[in-house]
Design a protein around this motif. Structure first.
Motif, PDB file in Angstrom:
ATOM      1  N   LEU A 195       0.542  -0.898  -0.275  1.00 14.39           N
ATOM      2  CA  LEU A 195      -0.157   0.411   0.219  1.00 14.39           C
ATOM      3  C   LEU A 195       0.690   1.217  -0.345  1.00 14.39           C
ATOM      4  N   LEU A 196       0.528   1.966  -0.898  1.00 10.80           N
ATOM      5  CA  LEU A 196       1.820   3.404  -1.158  1.00 10.80           C
ATOM      6  C   LEU A 196       0.155   4.601  -0.480  1.00 10.80           C
ATOM      7  N   MET A 197       0.734   5.331   0.108  1.00  8.76           N
ATOM      8  CA  MET A 197      -0.625   6.102   0.374  1.00  8.76           C
ATOM      9  C   MET A 197      -0.304   7.353   0.733  1.00  8.76           C
ATOM     10  N   ASP A 198      -1.004   8.081  -0.019  1.00 13.80           N
ATOM     11  CA  ASP A 198      -0.354  10.082   0.857  1.00 13.80           C
ATOM     12  C   ASP A 198      -1.766   9.959   1.603  1.00 13.80           C
ATOM     13  N   GLU A 199      -1.045  10.791   2.615  1.00 15.89           N
ATOM     14  CA  GLU A 199      -2.022  11.289   3.518  1.00 15.89           C
ATOM     15  C   GLU A 199      -3.664  10.966   3.162  1.00 15.89           C
ATOM     16  N   PRO A 200      -3.524   9.269   3.643  1.00 15.12           N
ATOM     17  CA  PRO A 200      -4.426   8.538   4.180  1.00 15.12           C
ATOM     18  C   PRO A 200      -5.679   9.159   4.863  1.00 15.12           C
ATOM     19  N   THR A 201      -5.138   9.886   6.166  1.00  7.87           N
ATOM     20  CA  THR A 201      -6.434  10.301   6.986  1.00  7.87           C
ATOM     21  C   THR A 201      -6.791  11.747   6.408  1.00  7.87           C
ATOM     22  N   ASN A 202      -6.669  12.223   5.877  1.00 11.05           N
ATOM     23  CA  ASN A 202      -6.780  13.739   5.417  1.00 11.05           C
ATOM     24  C   ASN A 202      -8.393  13.287   5.484  1.00 11.05           C
ATOM     25  N   HIS A 203      -9.404  14.223   5.372  1.00  8.83           N
ATOM     26  CA  HIS A 203     -10.973  13.891   5.572  1.00  8.83           C
ATOM     27  C   HIS A 203     -11.475  13.685   6.714  1.00  8.83           C
ATOM     28  N   LEU A 204     -10.833  12.323   7.624  1.00  5.83           N
ATOM     29  CA  LEU A 204     -11.699  11.586   8.094  1.00  5.83           C
ATOM     30  C   LEU A 204     -11.661  11.912   9.394  1.00  5.83           C
ATOM     31  N   ASP A 205     -12.826  11.847  10.537  1.00  8.49           N
ATOM     32  CA  ASP A 205     -12.699  12.000  11.390  1.00  8.49           C
ATOM     33  C   ASP A 205     -12.149  11.238  11.991  1.00  8.49           C
ATOM     34  N   ILE A 206     -12.000  11.386  13.563  1.00  9.83           N
ATOM     35  CA  ILE A 206     -10.996  10.847  14.753  1.00  9.83           C
ATOM     36  C   ILE A 206     -11.393   9.015  14.965  1.00  9.83           C
ATOM     37  N   GLN A 207     -12.926   9.002  14.521  1.00  9.55           N
ATOM     38  CA  GLN A 207     -13.760   7.871  15.062  1.00  9.55           C
ATOM     39  C   GLN A 207     -12.756   6.907  13.778  1.00  9.55           C
ATOM     40  N   SER A 208     -13.223   7.767  12.217  1.00  9.19           N
ATOM     41  CA  SER A 208     -12.756   6.835  10.885  1.00  9.19           C
ATOM     42  C   SER A 208     -11.015   6.291  11.414  1.00  9.19           C
ATOM     43  N   LYS A 209      -9.934   7.807  11.333  1.00  6.58           N
ATOM     44  CA  LYS A 209      -8.838   7.345  11.427  1.00  6.58           C
ATOM     45  C   LYS A 209      -7.927   6.447  12.690  1.00  6.58           C
ATOM     46  N   GLU A 210      -9.493   5.870  13.339  1.00  6.97           N
ATOM     47  CA  GLU A 210      -9.243   5.018  14.972  1.00  6.97           C
ATOM     48  C   GLU A 210      -9.709   3.491  13.758  1.00  6.97           C
ATOM     49  N   VAL A 211     -10.217   3.837  13.072  1.00  9.66           N
ATOM     50  CA  VAL A 211     -10.345   1.993  11.591  1.00  9.66           C
ATOM     51  C   VAL A 211      -9.181   1.513  11.190  1.00  9.66           C
ATOM     52  N   LEU A 212      -8.891   2.779  10.686  1.00  9.28           N
ATOM     53  CA  LEU A 212      -8.120   3.227   9.975  1.00  9.28           C
ATOM     54  C   LEU A 212      -7.084   2.587  10.280  1.00  9.28           C
ATOM     55  N   GLU A 213      -6.479   3.218  11.019  1.00  8.05           N
ATOM     56  CA  GLU A 213      -4.744   3.003  11.387  1.00  8.05           C
ATOM     57  C   GLU A 213      -5.062   1.131  11.964  1.00  8.05           C
ATOM     58  N   GLN A 214      -6.132   1.189  12.228  1.00 13.83           N
ATOM     59  CA  GLN A 214      -6.169  -0.766  13.195  1.00 13.83           C
ATOM     60  C   GLN A 214      -6.221  -1.183  12.322  1.00 13.83           C
ATOM     61  N   ALA A 215      -6.835  -1.014  10.531  1.00 17.53           N
ATOM     62  CA  ALA A 215      -6.919  -2.239   9.300  1.00 17.53           C
ATOM     63  C   ALA A 215      -5.690  -2.039   8.957  1.00 17.53           C
ATOM     64  N   LEU A 216      -5.077  -0.642   8.907  1.00 20.16           N
ATOM     65  CA  LEU A 216      -3.579  -1.119   8.941  1.00 20.16           C
ATOM     66  C   LEU A 216      -2.583  -1.487   9.460  1.00 20.16           C
ATOM     67  N   ALA A 217      -2.664  -1.971  10.456  1.00 21.68           N
ATOM     68  CA  ALA A 217      -1.912  -2.322  11.615  1.00 21.68           C
ATOM     69  C   ALA A 217      -2.227  -3.693  11.631  1.00 21.68           C
ATOM     70  N   ASN A 218      -3.256  -3.777  10.806  1.00 19.71           N
ATOM     71  CA  ASN A 218      -3.841  -5.567  11.145  1.00 19.71           C
ATOM     72  C   ASN A 218      -3.241  -6.035   9.853  1.00 19.71           C
ATOM     73  N   PHE A 219      -2.726  -5.044   8.609  1.00 17.12           N
ATOM     74  CA  PHE A 219      -1.931  -5.949   7.637  1.00 17.12           C
ATOM     75  C   PHE A 219      -1.362  -6.452   7.080  1.00 17.12           C
TER      76      PHE A 219
END
Length: 635
Positions: free
Chosen positions: A463-487
């Motif tokens: 995964l090559l990601m450019d500023e993936p948390t832009n536009h996301l609220d805190i809760q969505s960021k937390e879910v994304l963080e967990q998904a990336l941690a488990n990748f």
């Protein structure tokens, strides 16, 4: 002392309640964070508290003479002045006082013994000094430099600046005004990591109170001391910073869930008793009593965890080789300008590599160069075997603005049934008629979730990601963080989100105009290594007791981590030497070696050296352990 209170505040939109019964208070020098999902009403509540909009119900009570500075989200300074003229205008009263002092000096030159003039000059000079009359010009320069406006930009007209630059200037101006209560709505937008660090240090020593809305968890952790969460149309107060809030919220959710489950079990038990016994003459009275008990019972609502609303994960269909990417002496930029050179780093399988650097250094340009969207100016790069890249574009240009949400996914997966695609979209919060929305009608956050949907369905191994948390609220960021941690694959990401970097990165590539520097660790490790350099170039005008304590705490934390690493390293060395000694002793016990006195003597010498090294490592371990138990020395 309480300087502001919101009492039973509500906002309605027609028959819909945005929030109601909101109670919030801000103490003198308070550090308050306001969090909640997008659309929960955070910005609306801030405008009510700032006095810009009236509440539909309730009231906001303020101390007499309270000055409030309010900075709206993405608001930019609109002025025909130059940068320095606009910032200096904040101190118009001091400038008038300064002119008055110069005039009094001229008058005193002609009438040196005039006592009334002397008294007037003395009083005005003391007031001028107390209000920082002799230091405001230095303060302007400090703040402008903190927001990346060097001296050569001071004469630029503000109207010629970009939107991001005008936003930074708006924040700089409000800081210079020094209101008693500073209300900031997403102040970290448009700021690079270096500026974020400067702003955190500045706000930690700010003499007034702070009320901040931010999606930057790292910023909230380092600036706030209490959190108000706007959830389910109401406001809940939590003590501590953002991380403490997460822990308390999780505990509260578990407690509420347990209470709900216990009540449901009690209800089922009572209903079963009523059902079985209401028609029996011998037990009907008891059954009627149980039914009345059920009727009077205050039913608990089933707890809803907002974090569970968005849920997804990243899979892969093929493994890469061990070596994923090599970058050698790479120069990036455009024909008329080199942005960064030389860039050198490597990525191996399963690593999480964060690319950081100041605005304009070429982080996104590096990503586009690696994707061969723009040519490299010099040097080379090479991806390893079986690499399949999934790309997240912060500009969201991968989305066709004319397609619907459903069509965006369906055209890339035409063989999937519509219901299956709808199910996937539902996990990214696109349900019902949402899937028929046209892309150009979506908000930034909705487009971000649609891009994540596309990326998750591609099942790429890098995964090559450019500023993936832009536009996301805190809760969505937390879910994304967990998904990336488990990748299970490899992650390379550009980000200014220090919370995400700290949570995920095991290697950091710091870009500068003169090339790259690699740090083997997360963001805290990077800061620790950069600390001597930062201390050498940082100029501060004043350090408060709070900031001094923060700096001392950070130094103590670094010393603890240093001791912990010493203990761990010594323990690892002890174990390694012990295993080597055991292996040698087993070898020496073999009959063939026992019969060879020369070989046996050589092995004995080697054993003596290893056992000496083991003893030395054990001594180091004992000293480090003792130092860690006693705690680091403090000045």
């Amino acid at each position: 002392m309480i300087i502001l209170q919101a009492q039973q505040v509500a906002r309605f939109f027609g028959a819909e309640t945005l929030f109601s019964g909101v109670n919030l208070e801000v103490q003198d020098q308070g550090r308050v964070g306001l969090v909640g999902v997008n659309g929960s009403g955070k910005s609306t509540l801030l405008k009510i508290i700032a006095g810009i909009d009236p509440p539909d119900e309730g009231q906001v009570v303020k101390n007499k003479g309270l000055t409030i500075g309010y900075l709206a989200q993405n608001s930019g300074l609109d002025s025909h002045n130059t940068i320095i003229a606009e910032m200096t205008a904040v101190f118009a009263a001091l400038q008038a006082m300064e002119r008055q002092l110069r005039q009094l000096e001229l008058d005193l030159a002609q009438h040196p013994t005039d006592q009334e003039l002397l008294n007037q000059y003395d009083q005005l000079q003391n007031r001028f000094k107390l209000e920082n009359g002799y230091g405001y010009e230095a303060e302007i320069k400090t703040v402008l430099q903190g927001f990346q406006f060097p001296a050569e930009t001071y004469q630029k007209p503000i109207s010629s600046l970009s939107g991001g630059e005008r936003s930074r200037l708006a924040l700089a101006k409000i800081l210079l005004q020094r209101p008693n209560l500073l209300i900031l709505d997403e102040p970290t937008n448009h700021l690079d990591i270096e500026t974020l660090n400067w702003l955190e240090n500045y706000l930690q020593s700010y003499r007034g109170a702070l009320l901040i809305v931010s999606h930057d968890q790292y910023f909230l952790d380092h600036v706030t001391k209490e959190i108000f969460a706007l959830e389910h149309h109401s406001l809940t107060h939590y003590h501590g910073n953002y991380s403490a809030y997460l822990q308390q919220r999780a505990q509260n959710f578990q407690t509420a869930t347990k209470a709900y489950d216990q009540q449901q079990a009690e209800i089922k038990k009572l209903e079963t008793f009523v059902e079985k016994n209401i028609t029996r003459a011998s037990t009907t009275k008891r059954a009627q009593a149980r039914r009345k008990q059920l009727e009077k019972m205050v039913r608990l609502d089933k707890p809803v965890d907002s974090n569970q609303s968005l849920h997804f994960h990243f899979d892969l269909t093929k493994e890469t080789g061990k070596e994923v990417l090599f970058v050698r002496d790479l120069a990036i930029g455009y024909e008329d300008r080199v942005m960064s050179s030389p860039i050198n780093f490597a990525v191996i399988k399963h690593q999480r590599v964060a690319i950081i650097g100041p605005n304009g250094v070429g982080k996104s340009t590096l990503v586009k160069t690696l994707l061969q969207q723009i040519p490299a100016l010099a040097g080379s790069f090479k991806f390893g075997a079986n690499v399949q890249i999934g790309y997240y574009d912060q500009d969201q240009r991968q989305l066709d603005p004319q397609l619907t949400v459903l069509e965006t996914i369906w055209q890339e997966h035409p063989l999937l049934p519509e219901q299956e695609i709808r199910t996937v979209l539902g996990s990214f919060l696109f349900s019902g008629d949402d899937v028929q929305k046209v892309v150009h009608q979506l908000s930034g956050g909705e487009k971000a979730r649609l891009l994540l949907t596309k990326l998750a369905m591609e099942k790429r191994n890098v995964l090559l990601m450019d500023e993936p948390t832009n536009h996301l609220d805190i809760q969505s960021k937390e879910v994304l963080e967990q998904a990336l941690a488990n990748f299970a694959g490899t992650l390379i990401f550009v980000s200014h989100d220090r919370y995400l970097i700290n949570s995920l990165a095991d290697r950091i590539v710091d870009l500068t105009p003169t090339g790259s520097q690699v740090y083997e660790g997360n963001y805290d490790f990077y800061l620790e290594k950069r600390q001597p350099e930062i201390a050498a170039v940082t100029t501060t005008t004043e350090i408060s007791d709070n900031q001094a304590q923060f700096i001392a705490d950070k130094a103590q934390q670094r010393e603890v981590r240093k001791l912990e690493r010493a203990v761990s390293n010594a323990e690892a060395l002890m174990n390694e030497r012990h295993q080597q000694a055991e292996a040698l002793q087993q070898q020496m016990a073999q009959p063939a070696i026992q019969a060879d006195f020369v070989k046996l003597g050589d092995l004995q010498k080697e054993l003596d050296q290893i056992q000496a090294a083991e003893t030395a490592a054990e001594n180091d371990w004992l000293l480090a352990t003792e130092a860690l138990e006693q705690g680091p020395a403090t000045n």
